[in-house]
Motif scaffolding. Structure first.
Motif, PDB file in Angstrom:
ATOM      1  N   ASN A 109      -5.405   7.664  -2.966  1.00 27.56           N
ATOM      2  CA  ASN A 109      -4.317   8.185  -2.147  1.00 27.56           C
ATOM      3  C   ASN A 109      -4.506   7.705  -0.715  1.00 27.56           C
ATOM      4  O   ASN A 109      -5.554   7.155  -0.361  1.00 27.56           O
ATOM      5  CB  ASN A 109      -4.233   9.720  -2.217  1.00 27.56           C
ATOM      6  CG  ASN A 109      -5.509  10.393  -1.726  1.00 27.56           C
ATOM      7  OD1 ASN A 109      -5.857  10.303  -0.541  1.00 27.56           O
ATOM      8  ND2 ASN A 109      -6.221  11.069  -2.636  1.00 27.56           N
ATOM      9  N   ILE A 110      -3.498   7.926   0.107  1.00 30.25           N
ATOM     10  CA  ILE A 110      -3.491   7.367   1.453  1.00 30.25           C
ATOM     11  C   ILE A 110      -4.636   7.902   2.305  1.00 30.25           C
ATOM     12  O   ILE A 110      -5.252   7.164   3.079  1.00 30.25           O
ATOM     13  CB  ILE A 110      -2.116   7.613   2.134  1.00 30.25           C
ATOM     14  CG1 ILE A 110      -2.088   6.980   3.535  1.00 30.25           C
ATOM     15  CG2 ILE A 110      -1.800   9.084   2.212  1.00 30.25           C
ATOM     16  CD1 ILE A 110      -2.332   5.506   3.570  1.00 30.25           C
ATOM     17  N   MET A 170       0.837  -1.208   0.000  1.00 30.43           N
ATOM     18  CA  MET A 170       0.000   0.000   0.000  1.00 30.43           C
ATOM     19  C   MET A 170       0.871   1.257   0.000  1.00 30.43           C
ATOM     20  O   MET A 170       0.602   2.217  -0.738  1.00 30.43           O
ATOM     21  CB  MET A 170      -0.894   0.015   1.249  1.00 30.43           C
ATOM     22  CG  MET A 170      -1.984  -1.028   1.272  1.00 30.43           C
ATOM     23  SD  MET A 170      -2.902  -0.908   2.835  1.00 30.43           S
ATOM     24  CE  MET A 170      -4.014  -2.289   2.670  1.00 30.43           C
ATOM     25  N   ARG A 171       1.906   1.244   0.823  1.00 26.31           N
ATOM     26  CA  ARG A 171       2.774   2.419   0.935  1.00 26.31           C
ATOM     27  C   ARG A 171       3.433   2.729  -0.402  1.00 26.31           C
ATOM     28  O   ARG A 171       3.487   3.884  -0.837  1.00 26.31           O
ATOM     29  CB  ARG A 171       3.837   2.179   2.006  1.00 26.31           C
ATOM     30  CG  ARG A 171       4.702   3.403   2.277  1.00 26.31           C
ATOM     31  CD  ARG A 171       5.598   3.202   3.461  1.00 26.31           C
ATOM     32  NE  ARG A 171       6.550   2.117   3.266  1.00 26.31           N
ATOM     33  CZ  ARG A 171       7.657   1.969   3.982  1.00 26.31           C
ATOM     34  NH1 ARG A 171       7.933   2.814   4.962  1.00 26.31           N
ATOM     35  NH2 ARG A 171       8.468   0.967   3.760  1.00 26.31           N
ATOM     36  N   ILE A 189      -3.043 -13.383  -0.583  1.00 16.54           N
ATOM     37  CA  ILE A 189      -3.663 -12.470  -1.564  1.00 16.54           C
ATOM     38  C   ILE A 189      -2.639 -11.496  -2.119  1.00 16.54           C
ATOM     39  O   ILE A 189      -2.572 -11.262  -3.336  1.00 16.54           O
ATOM     40  CB  ILE A 189      -4.839 -11.720  -0.909  1.00 16.54           C
ATOM     41  CG1 ILE A 189      -5.986 -12.694  -0.618  1.00 16.54           C
ATOM     42  CG2 ILE A 189      -5.323 -10.582  -1.805  1.00 16.54           C
ATOM     43  CD1 ILE A 189      -7.104 -12.100   0.211  1.00 16.54           C
ATOM     44  N   VAL A 190      -1.813 -10.915  -1.240  1.00 18.30           N
ATOM     45  CA  VAL A 190      -0.810  -9.944  -1.696  1.00 18.30           C
ATOM     46  C   VAL A 190       0.230 -10.607  -2.589  1.00 18.30           C
ATOM     47  O   VAL A 190       0.659 -10.038  -3.603  1.00 18.30           O
ATOM     48  CB  VAL A 190      -0.132  -9.263  -0.476  1.00 18.30           C
ATOM     49  CG1 VAL A 190       1.064  -8.429  -0.923  1.00 18.30           C
ATOM     50  CG2 VAL A 190      -1.135  -8.384   0.257  1.00 18.30           C
ATOM     51  N   ASP A 191       0.641 -11.831  -2.232  1.00 19.98           N
ATOM     52  CA  ASP A 191       1.657 -12.530  -3.023  1.00 19.98           C
ATOM     53  C   ASP A 191       1.146 -12.953  -4.397  1.00 19.98           C
ATOM     54  O   ASP A 191       1.900 -12.983  -5.371  1.00 19.98           O
ATOM     55  CB  ASP A 191       2.157 -13.773  -2.276  1.00 19.98           C
ATOM     56  CG  ASP A 191       3.008 -13.418  -1.063  1.00 19.98           C
ATOM     57  OD1 ASP A 191       3.446 -12.246  -0.972  1.00 19.98           O
ATOM     58  OD2 ASP A 191       3.217 -14.298  -0.205  1.00 19.98           O
ATOM     59  N   ASN A 192      -0.145 -13.286  -4.480  1.00 17.91           N
ATOM     60  CA  ASN A 192      -0.673 -13.859  -5.726  1.00 17.91           C
ATOM     61  C   ASN A 192      -1.567 -12.906  -6.520  1.00 17.91           C
ATOM     62  O   ASN A 192      -1.808 -13.151  -7.703  1.00 17.91           O
ATOM     63  CB  ASN A 192      -1.456 -15.136  -5.410  1.00 17.91           C
ATOM     64  CG  ASN A 192      -0.573 -16.248  -4.896  1.00 17.91           C
ATOM     65  OD1 ASN A 192       0.061 -16.958  -5.658  1.00 17.91           O
ATOM     66  ND2 ASN A 192      -0.511 -16.400  -3.568  1.00 17.91           N
ATOM     67  N   TYR A 193      -2.059 -11.853  -5.897  1.00 14.80           N
ATOM     68  CA  TYR A 193      -2.927 -10.917  -6.600  1.00 14.80           C
ATOM     69  C   TYR A 193      -2.412  -9.491  -6.364  1.00 14.80           C
ATOM     70  O   TYR A 193      -1.353  -9.157  -6.839  1.00 14.80           O
ATOM     71  CB  TYR A 193      -4.383 -11.097  -6.148  1.00 14.80           C
ATOM     72  CG  TYR A 193      -4.910 -12.492  -6.413  1.00 14.80           C
ATOM     73  CD1 TYR A 193      -5.398 -12.843  -7.676  1.00 14.80           C
ATOM     74  CD2 TYR A 193      -4.900 -13.457  -5.409  1.00 14.80           C
ATOM     75  CE1 TYR A 193      -5.865 -14.133  -7.921  1.00 14.80           C
ATOM     76  CE2 TYR A 193      -5.363 -14.741  -5.656  1.00 14.80           C
ATOM     77  CZ  TYR A 193      -5.836 -15.076  -6.911  1.00 14.80           C
ATOM     78  OH  TYR A 193      -6.286 -16.333  -7.170  1.00 14.80           O
ATOM     79  N   ALA A 194      -3.176  -8.679  -5.635  1.00 11.39           N
ATOM     80  CA  ALA A 194      -2.745  -7.311  -5.317  1.00 11.39           C
ATOM     81  C   ALA A 194      -3.473  -6.882  -4.051  1.00 11.39           C
ATOM     82  O   ALA A 194      -4.523  -7.439  -3.694  1.00 11.39           O
ATOM     83  CB  ALA A 194      -3.079  -6.361  -6.473  1.00 11.39           C
ATOM     84  N   TRP A 195      -2.933  -5.862  -3.362  1.00 19.63           N
ATOM     85  CA  TRP A 195      -3.490  -5.495  -2.056  1.00 19.63           C
ATOM     86  C   TRP A 195      -4.974  -5.106  -2.076  1.00 19.63           C
ATOM     87  O   TRP A 195      -5.684  -5.365  -1.093  1.00 19.63           O
ATOM     88  CB  TRP A 195      -2.646  -4.404  -1.394  1.00 19.63           C
ATOM     89  CG  TRP A 195      -2.693  -3.035  -2.035  1.00 19.63           C
ATOM     90  CD1 TRP A 195      -1.779  -2.511  -2.890  1.00 19.63           C
ATOM     91  CD2 TRP A 195      -3.681  -2.027  -1.846  1.00 19.63           C
ATOM     92  NE1 TRP A 195      -2.134  -1.250  -3.275  1.00 19.63           N
ATOM     93  CE2 TRP A 195      -3.295  -0.913  -2.635  1.00 19.63           C
ATOM     94  CE3 TRP A 195      -4.853  -1.934  -1.108  1.00 19.63           C
ATOM     95  CZ2 TRP A 195      -4.056   0.258  -2.700  1.00 19.63           C
ATOM     96  CZ3 TRP A 195      -5.606  -0.768  -1.165  1.00 19.63           C
ATOM     97  CH2 TRP A 195      -5.204   0.311  -1.948  1.00 19.63           C
ATOM     98  N   PRO A 196      -5.530  -4.487  -3.151  1.00 20.92           N
ATOM     99  CA  PRO A 196      -6.968  -4.164  -3.088  1.00 20.92           C
ATOM    100  C   PRO A 196      -7.868  -5.382  -2.880  1.00 20.92           C
ATOM    101  O   PRO A 196      -8.971  -5.265  -2.345  1.00 20.92           O
ATOM    102  CB  PRO A 196      -7.238  -3.514  -4.456  1.00 20.92           C
ATOM    103  CG  PRO A 196      -5.935  -2.908  -4.856  1.00 20.92           C
ATOM    104  CD  PRO A 196      -4.920  -3.909  -4.379  1.00 20.92           C
TER     105      PRO A 196
END
Length: 525
Positions: free
Chosen positions: A102-103, A41-42, A162-169
């Motif tokens: 944005n954050i 995310m950052r 999920i983060v490793d295989n897809y994306a954070w959203p």
């Protein structure tokens, strides 16, 4: 006039229970699932480390503000409508969080998501409790508590996958289909009790709402950010601590004086609830504290990924799932709850002490397997009796009020646990480092030989002699810090265990011996 019965039977009870449990599970998972995605995310949103930490803080702040007010809000809008609205808010904000540009958009949506999520946790417990007959409420609490225990453990491995295989959203998007189904089932099957009468706007406790928001949110901020801002060397932390104390004191005074309080503190006159609230705080401290410290240790010292750290605790969670119905059956058969709680606390001490003895710089997952199984056994013995005892003698709208208190204290116990443990580790590491450094003489022959061996190994890889010696000394200093950090984690396990052990005589002395087995004739009245 007899109060309306909300007990469900057959498929309706199954559907209502599953809906409530999944909603509670969603809320709990979302407290920890984002932890593993903060770096992604950052980088994606161009945020600083301090800014990205608000993604967690905003959700926690919203939770602790809304949880005490859930009973009143259910009364104002009707339980079914309020619960359905909370699921919709949580689901819509999950979509908005995943689409944040944005954050600060993400922080705002996380706060609103937390407002919906906090309601799910407590209202789910109330719905489940009132959907089961009195003689089977121990089993109902076992089902609910399973979600509370499983959630924090499932969050990191699920988020890591999920983060490793897809994306954070996608850690937010996975809430959407469950939220849609839960909303439809809530509107179709959940009923609102008739004793929840709406108050006119002139009787709304606006001062109570304001004081609660100021006091609890200030306290939560202090707990979340205290260590990061070096506690009372920060003027903001000092001011907010004073604000929290004054706000909470004023809130208590207001609620005891006002005729129509937003939080009915008088329900704490019930002895079972009062003790249950205290034990919920201690349980939250131990559960969230141990869930927090193990990933911290494995990731910072052993170099594990978040997903590996989360998977480490999965067998323990599965064992808790096995324990829940067993403990519920014991309670329904009349085993005194205080003995189950005392045994659970003793077992948790043994888990803590065992962990204290096994952690090293090279501890493997197999070393942790049986201690974590023991932890699961202890939590199983603790969770169901505490939850059942807290609400066992409450009736009508008191059940929702009691559930709100228990939920709030469990949340605050977890916040206190994480804040105290993180501060303790930081301070204790410095103490251990200083003590170890006193016994490390850089001029001794053994140290010089060790440095020479390390330097020779580095020099063999192409570095010049001076740089090799500097690197060797830096590595030695790093090893010193690592050993000091390890000792501080050992201290955490030991002292958390001692805290639980000290609670055993209190439980045995102050909880009255009473059998939970319910007379069927009494249950019908």
């Amino acid at each position: 006039m007899q109060p309306q019965s909300l007990v469900e039977y057959g498929p309706r009870r199954v559907i209502v229970t599953i809906t409530a449990v999944f909603c509670a599970l969603l809320e709990i998972i979302d407290t920890t699932i984002v932890n593993v995605a903060l770096n992604d995310m950052r980088g994606n949103l161009g945020a600083t480390l301090n800014e990205i930490s608000w993604v967690i803080t905003a959700y926690s702040l919203a939770n602790v503000i809304i949880v005490p007010m859930t009973s009143w809000l259910s009364q104002q809008f009707g339980r079914r409508n309020y619960f359905a609205a909370s699921v919709i808010i949580f689901t819509v904000c999950s979509f908005l969080c995943g689409n944040a540009h944005n954050i600060w958009e993400l922080v705002v949506f996380r706060f609103i998501q937390g407002m919906g999520g906090g309601a799910l946790l407590v209202t789910s417990q109330t719905i489940i409790t009132e959907s089961w007959p009195a003689e089977k409420r121990a089993m109902a609490q076992a089902i609910y508590t399973l979600g509370v225990i499983v959630g924090p453990t499932l969050g990191p491995p699920l988020g890591g996958y999920i983060v490793d295989n897809y994306a954070w959203p996608y850690i937010f998007y996975i809430n959407i289909p469950v939220g849609i189904i839960a909303t439809l089932l809530t509107l179709q099957y959940v009923r609102s009790p008739k004793y929840e009468a709406k108050r006119p706007i002139s009787q709304v406790d606006w001062w109570g709402i304001a004081l609660l928001t100021i006091g609890i949110s200030s306290l939560q901020y202090v707990l979340e950010k205290g260590q990061e801002e070096d506690w009372y060397s920060s003027k903001l932390i000092t001011v907010l601590t004073i604000t929290a104390v004054l706000g909470i004191f004023s809130f208590i005074w207001r609620e005891l004086k006002y005729a129509y309080p937003i939080v009915n503190l008088r329900v704490l006159k019930n002895g079972n609830l009062r003790i249950g609230v205290l034990l919920s705080f201690i349980m939250g401290f131990g559960l969230f504290g141990s869930t927090f410290v193990i990933p911290l240790y494995t990731q910072s010292l052993l170099g594990w990924t978040a997903q590996q750290s989360g998977m480490l605790q999965l067998p323990s969670t599965l064992f808790v799932a096995v324990m829940m119905p067993v403990v519920a059956q014991l309670i329904q058969r009349g085993v005194p709850q205080k003995y189950l709680i005392a045994i659970g606390m003793t077992v948790f001490f043994f888990y803590s002490y065992w962990s204290y003895t096994i952690i090293t710089p090279d501890t493997s997952s197999s070393n942790f397997f049986w201690p974590l199984i023991v932890r699961g056994f202890g939590l199983g013995l603790l969770s169901v009796p505490v939850s059942t005892m807290s609400l066992s003698t409450l009736k009508g709208q008191e059940i929702g009020q009691g559930a709100a208190f228990s939920g709030m204290m469990r949340q605050l116990g977890g916040s206190f646990g994480v804040a105290i443990i993180s501060t303790f580790v930081s301070r204790q590491t410095q103490v251990h480092r200083s003590n170890l450094a006193l016994h490390l003489d850089y001029n001794s022959l053994n140290v010089q030989q060790r440095v020479a061996q390390m330097a020779a190994s580095i020099q063999a890889r192409g570095a010049d002699m001076n740089r090799a010696r500097q690197t060797a000394y830096a590595m030695l200093d790093g090893a010193l810090t690592k050993q000091a950090t390890l000792l501080s984690y050992m201290d955490v396990f030991l002292w958390v265990g001692v805290m639980f052990l000290l609670c055993v005589p209190v439980v045995l002395l102050f909880i009255k011996t009473s059998k939970a087995k319910v007379n069927m004739a009494d249950a019908a009245h």
